[in-house]
Scaffold this motif. Structure first.
Motif, PDB file in Angstrom:
ATOM      1  N   HIS B  55      42.007  24.826  27.967  1.00 51.11           N
ATOM      2  CA  HIS B  55      41.822  23.380  27.908  1.00 51.11           C
ATOM      3  C   HIS B  55      43.110  22.669  28.271  1.00 51.11           C
ATOM      4  N   ASN B  57      44.875  18.480  28.552  1.00 44.46           N
ATOM      5  CA  ASN B  57      44.637  17.088  28.167  1.00 44.46           C
ATOM      6  C   ASN B  57      45.737  16.210  28.746  1.00 44.46           C
ATOM      7  N   LEU B  68      40.257  14.965  27.932  1.00 38.54           N
ATOM      8  CA  LEU B  68      40.332  16.364  27.524  1.00 38.54           C
ATOM      9  C   LEU B  68      39.533  17.158  28.535  1.00 38.54           C
ATOM     10  N   LEU B  88      41.546  12.047  20.755  1.00 34.40           N
ATOM     11  CA  LEU B  88      41.806  13.171  21.652  1.00 34.40           C
ATOM     12  C   LEU B  88      42.532  14.291  20.911  1.00 34.40           C
ATOM     13  N   HIS B  89      43.554  13.890  20.117  1.00 30.36           N
ATOM     14  CA  HIS B  89      44.355  14.919  19.433  1.00 30.36           C
ATOM     15  C   HIS B  89      43.508  15.734  18.479  1.00 30.36           C
ATOM     16  N   ARG B  92      41.435  18.026  20.492  1.00 24.84           N
ATOM     17  CA  ARG B  92      42.223  19.045  21.160  1.00 24.84           C
ATOM     18  C   ARG B  92      42.576  20.167  20.179  1.00 24.84           C
ATOM     19  N   THR B 120      48.818  22.774  19.165  1.00 22.05           N
ATOM     20  CA  THR B 120      48.245  24.059  19.560  1.00 22.05           C
ATOM     21  C   THR B 120      49.336  25.115  19.645  1.00 22.05           C
TER      22      THR B 120
END
Lengths: 332, 590
Positions: B55, B57, B68, B88-89, B92, B120
């Motif tokens: 993924h 972003n 994303l 988004l965070h 994610r 992440t």
């Protein structure tokens, strides 16, 4: 073998520093006569000198108000020669010992009456270490030094810090401290000293054969010890003395700044002067402010000042874990 | 949010250009679903995470909307545009965890993680650490997965591990190229009189860094006076003249074209920099006097490339550069390293960024020089003593400390001590010393007994010692390193070791959460207390279930562990009592 200034020091040549307990209060109440004890020790010293002609012995008397060197084989030109009815070593040593006892008595009288002294083990340990340091600095070739404490009087907890310091400096300079403790209970100090420095601690159960123990257990040089199975102490008393009342404790409070040990919580550390404040001053509740110092925890710092706390910990010198100690378990 | 799903409003885009279909994105542990607001739309999605390869972003602060991008293992991608970056965070992170989990089933992935906003990268680092250290993983599984500790509590005590890995991750930076750009070789086709220079952004940057004058000229001329292409043409023309060692031609060209002259003359900026550097040389060293030692200009000396044999005239001296100067400059810039981190594609931005880094304060140069001279010419004997203000590090008045110790010593000796035999000092010191003296003189007069030790006693002692030593050998193993643990069956040993590590961990957390000042700590302590009592009972079980011949040894080992746990439990009870007592009082008052 080479002689003269260029002595050939093999790895089995020893410098044995013997610390002799001459506490009169102990000997006057002890079952073994001091003269008996001395004759065993003298025979042992003699046999050390016989084991290797380069072996060297130094004897330090541990009195209750002073300590003194009473014999040094390096300054004795011919220890084997007869003097009267005994070897020169014996007579020289006894002569010095007599002088020392007289001086020690005077010093005790000059000092405070009623101040009952235990043997100044810390002093004689320091003297032994000083002597050994001098030998270390004399050149690259020197005999292998070790210290043997022949102690009978019980530990003086007031000497805890000094003795521990001496032990650690011995450990640093890799000088093993052997202990032959003839008193009735085990000596925690000497157990720790031998444990930390890798020496032998042994309490002979049968004192009329003291010489046998000394020559069997303590006469072996450091090199030969690698090949011998010598008695191992089964358990070591790691307890420390608190700094405030000199009591031997196994659970206590430790200053988070200087690691001083106390048997009860204090508002202020008597060693470093840190004030054990509440680090969380911003907590408004009255109740929490009244909380005992024992509740405070390790603080790395609060908003406005360095947080200091006092914590309840296991104070055994090898452990220092926050309450809960597994000494002897998992190789700690 | 602690539950295993996230629901956010988002637009689904099949490509970057696609305007997007508004709808609702729902993510669960295994898959994500997209339901468009318009039920008739065919943009419904239901994809399992195990098909998602990676993924991406967009970054907050960039001018792109919060996107994303989930890349399917078959190549196509799902792009979601969120309403805000926080949304988004959250997604994610969720995706990061979900991907980590589906990627490796054996991995111990925390479930209660979503409460904490973790990047992440950090998650991956933790997972990596757990995977590398099976013991840590075991402990993690036992404490965190079982809910005894939260994820953050577990890692809080292992910051070192995380930091260490962080530093290892630091990427190596690309340095300044070591090759000399002065060596940029022109290519000529051989037929015409043309030479071609190949210019890359990297070379442009190198030129700017190496030659401040060119850099300055670029800032001044481009694009106001000439185009970039013209600029570089001019520059390389000048370079070509240098290369052909044609100082006379260079001078002539410079006279015609003042812009060209900029490149041909010695770099003034460099010169000022050199002057500055000279100032840093020990001021007591006379640089001018040393100038006579420079023999590179003499015939038969110097470097061949410079064409030392060429007779130079003073007026052209200005247009000559020596190889040594080039080499020195190159060395200085390489050592400085790459100072800027911008896209090299646009020379103008590169030039500007470089100009910014070059700005440095000059300060009062003369004053500084004087200071340095006075520092260098210090003669110790003639100086007043340095009276630095300092506060002596005084832990405490030592006398006070030792006095108090002495008083304590006397007091303790008077007290009868537990387990410590004290010398009965009923005997006055006269008598005690007297008896000691008598003993010594006795020995002196009589000599030692003969035999010193009777053979029977010696034999019993030797037998005793042998028995003693061999019995310790049996009980404690062949050497002191071997512990009692080794004689236990391996399962018991494993269990004990596991309980030991987890109880240590729990106790550490437990004691560090006192005093309880926040509700959070309160719940933590309760949780820990429950865990501690669990371990306690497990230890009890081990003790009971041990083989009868080993039961004693096991209980010896378990005992200190239980003691430590006991202390914690006792403290908990005492604290609870205090709290309730206080609580009642305050109730009474209110």
């Amino acid at each position: 073998m080479a002689s003269g200034p260029s002595k050939l020091y093999a790895d089995d040549v020893s410098l044995l520093v013997v610390l002799l307990d001459t506490n009169p209060f102990f000997w006057s109440t002890f079952s073994l006569q001091f003269s008996e004890f001395l004759s065993h020790v003298l025979a042992f010293l003699n046999s050390i000198l016989l084991l290797n002609q380069l072996n060297q012995i130094v004897v330090i008397a541990t009195g209750c108000s002073s300590c003194s060197y009473i014999y040094d084989s390096s300054s004795d030109s011919n220890p084997g020669s007869e003097f009267g009815n005994m070897p020169r070593l014996y007579s020289n040593l006894l002569q010095k010992l007599e002088e020392f006892v007289a001086r020690d008595e005077q010093l005790l009288k000059a000092g405070k009456q009623g101040a009952i002294a235990s043997s100044l083990l810390s002093g004689s340990l320091s003297m032994a270490l000083c002597y050994i340091q001098r030998v270390f600095r004399s050149g690259p070739l020197h005999p292998q030094p070790r210290i043997l404490c022949i102690q009978g009087s019980p530990d003086g907890p007031e000497q805890y810090v000094a003795i521990m310091n001496a032990i650690f400096s011995a450990q640093r300079s890799t000088v093993p401290i052997d202990s032959c403790y003839i008193g009735s209970n085990n000596s925690a100090f000497l157990q720790q000293a031998s444990y930390i420095t890798g020496g032998i601690y042994y309490r002979p159960p049968q004192l009329d054969g003291l010489f046998q123990y000394l020559s069997t257990v303590f006469a072996t040089d450091l090199y030969s010890r690698a090949f011998l199975r010598l008695p191992k102490s089964v358990g070591v008393d790691f307890r420390a003395s608190c700094f405030c009342h000199k009591q031997t404790i196994d659970m206590g409070y430790v200053c988070s700044v200087c690691l001083s040990i106390f048997c009860e919580p204090h508002k202020k550390c008597s060693t470093c002067g840190s004030v054990f404040g509440q680090a969380q001053l911003d907590v408004a509740s009255e109740a929490s402010r009244k909380r005992m110092a024992s509740d405070t925890k390790w603080c790395s710092g609060s908003n406005d000042k360095i947080g200091t706390g006092i914590v309840e910990v296991c104070v055994k010198s090898a452990c220092r874990s926050v309450v809960g100690c597994f000494t002897g378990f998992l190789g700690m | 949010m602690s539950t295993g799903q996230v629901i956010k409003r988002a637009k689904y885009k099949t490509s970057v250009k696609d305007p997007g279909t508004p709808g609702v994105l729902k993510m669960t542990e295994n898959k994500f679903l997209f339901r468009p607001n318009d039920p008739s739309s065919n943009k419904k999605l239901e994809v399992e995470f195990r098909f998602i390869q990676s993924h991406k972003n967009t970054k907050e602060g960039s001018n792109k909307p919060p996107w994303l991008n989930l890349i399917h293992s078959q190549g196509h991608s799902y792009i979601f545009e969120f309403e805000s970056f926080p949304d988004l965070h959250v997604c994610r992170e969720f995706v990061g965890i979900a991907l980590g989990k589906s990627g490796d089933v054996a991995k111990a992935v925390p479930t209660a993680i979503s409460a904490e906003q973790l990047s992440t990268a950090e998650m991956e680092l933790r997972i990596k650490l757990l995977r590398e250290d099976s013991k840590l993983q075991k402990l993690h599984k036992e404490l965190v997965i079982a809910g005894k500790l939260t994820e953050s509590e577990f890692w809080a005590t292992r910051k070192k591990l995380l930091d260490k890995d962080e530093s290892r991750k630091l990427k190596q930076r690309v340095g300044f190229k070591n090759s000399m750009i002065f060596d940029t070789k022109p290519t000529s086709d051989g037929r015409t009189n043309q030479v071609t220079f190949n210019l890359t952004p990297e070379i442009k940057y190198q030129i700017f860094a190496l030659k401040p004058a060119v850099h300055q000229a670029f800032l001044n001329f481009v694009p106001s006076k000439m185009t970039e292409k013209d600029f570089w043409t001019k520059y390389f023309r000048a370079e070509y003249l240098h290369r052909t060692k044609n100082a006379v031609a260079a001078a002539a060209e410079a006279a015609e074209d003042e812009e060209l002259a900029v490149f041909l003359k010695d770099d003034e900026i460099l010169e000022s920099e050199a002057r500055k550097k000279v100032r840093w040389v020990d001021p007591t060293l006379d640089m001018e006097a040393d100038q006579g030692d420079d023999y590179t200009h003499l015939p038969d000396h110097g470097i061949f490339r410079d064409g030392g044999k060429e007779i130079s005239e003073a007026q052209y001296q200005l247009y000559k550069r020596t190889f040594l100067q080039d080499l020195n400059r190159q060395g200085a810039v390489v050592l400085e390293g790459r100072t800027l981190d911008v896209d090299l594609e646009h020379p103008r931005t590169v030039a500007e960024a470089l100009a910014r880094t070059r700005q440095e304060s000059d300060g009062d140069i003369e004053q500084e020089r004087l200071n340095r001279i006075s520092q260098m010419t210090l003669i110790e004997d003639l100086q007043a003593q340095d009276n630095h203000c300092f506060a002596p590090l005084c832990i405490k008045d030592p006398r006070e400390y030792f006095d108090s110790q002495q008083a304590n010593a006397v007091k303790t000796l008077d007290d009868s001590q537990v387990g410590m035999e004290q010398i009965k000092c009923s005997l006055p010191s006269d008598e005690a010393y007297g008896s000691l003296r008598v003993s010594i003189s006795n020995l002196k007069a009589m000599g030692s007994r003969d035999p010193l030790v009777s053979p029977e006693i010696a034999l019993t002692i030797l037998n005793g010692l042998t028995k003693n030593i061999s019995s310790t050998k049996y009980h404690l193993g062949k050497n002191s390193q071997e512990s009692v643990l080794d004689i236990l069956p391996s399962t018991t040993k494993e269990q004990l070791l596991d309980h030991w590590t987890s109880s240590q961990e729990l106790l550490r957390h437990y004691w560090s959460s006192y005093p309880i000042t926040t509700p959070n700590l309160h719940t933590k302590v309760n949780r820990l207390k429950d865990a501690i009592s669990q371990i306690y009972s497990k230890l009890e079980e081990i003790k009971v279930s041990a083989r009868s011949d080993l039961r004693h040894q096991v209980s010896l080992i378990v005992h200190p562990m239980q003691q430590a746990l006991d202390a914690a439990l006792l403290h908990y009870d005492a604290d609870m009592r205090r709290r309730t007592a206080r609580g009642q009082k305050s109730n009474g008052y209110v």
